[in-house]
Design an enzyme around this catalytic site. Sequence first.
Site, PDB file in Angstrom:
ATOM      1  CG  HIS A  40      -0.094   0.167   2.517  1.00  0.00           C
ATOM      2  ND1 HIS A  40       0.628  -1.113   3.119  1.00  0.00           N
ATOM      3  CD2 HIS A  40       0.427   1.268   3.394  1.00  0.00           C
ATOM      4  CE1 HIS A  40       1.095  -0.518   4.289  1.00  0.00           C
ATOM      5  NE2 HIS A  40       1.071   0.662   4.170  1.00  0.00           N
ATOM      6  CG  HIS A 129       6.575   5.537   2.055  1.00  0.00           C
ATOM      7  ND1 HIS A 129       6.066   6.475   2.681  1.00  0.00           N
ATOM      8  CD2 HIS A 129       6.751   4.197   2.822  1.00  0.00           C
ATOM      9  CE1 HIS A 129       5.794   6.009   3.969  1.00  0.00           C
ATOM     10  NE2 HIS A 129       6.010   4.748   4.099  1.00  0.00           N
TER      11      HIS A 129
END
EC number: 3.1.4.37
Length: 193
Positions: A40, A129
């Site tokens: 994710h 990120h």
Amino acid sequence: MPGSSLWLLPPKSHRLNSILPTLIDQTSSHFGSAHRFLPHVTITSEISPSTHSPNPQAWLDSLEISSGDKIEVMFEKLASEDVFFRKLYIKCHKTEGLKKLAVLCRREVEGFGEEREAAKWATESYNPHLSLLYHDCPSIDASGLAEIEKLAQSTGVNLNGQSDLGGWSGGRLVLVPTDKSIDQWSPIAEREL
């Protein structure tokens, strides 16, 4: 991690859904970490559970996300920090759509209800990120990064944002209670973007 988090996942049909868990597993095994998690990009964290109670799905559906905003995740490079949750990750470009989504979602966190505070956070602090490793170890050195870059390339992941394995468009926004142990981090609500 206190409270709940909103994560952006690839669209259900995207090939990264099957590739990224393998890369996370290989990376975690390589560095001796027992932690596994759903691939994710965190949009925001620290959302009080009282904000989305008693109906997390209704709350997630109520967020005023514009369907006209193009939300793109574009991988940039591997990076490492001396932070448990950012021990080794794929840094993502802070695209305009991703930044707008982060501002909108950050407004759900106490102390960021005003657009100005949320926009300042998104500009100055938000670091999109995709984590590959959660671990209590020093930051990963250049040779460790090079090894994981080879692993990523062997799975087809493009760390430079090129091709369909260098990121994704749209995706699924999920709500995850991250105030539990990592092995219990599972979405309690999901919304297609």
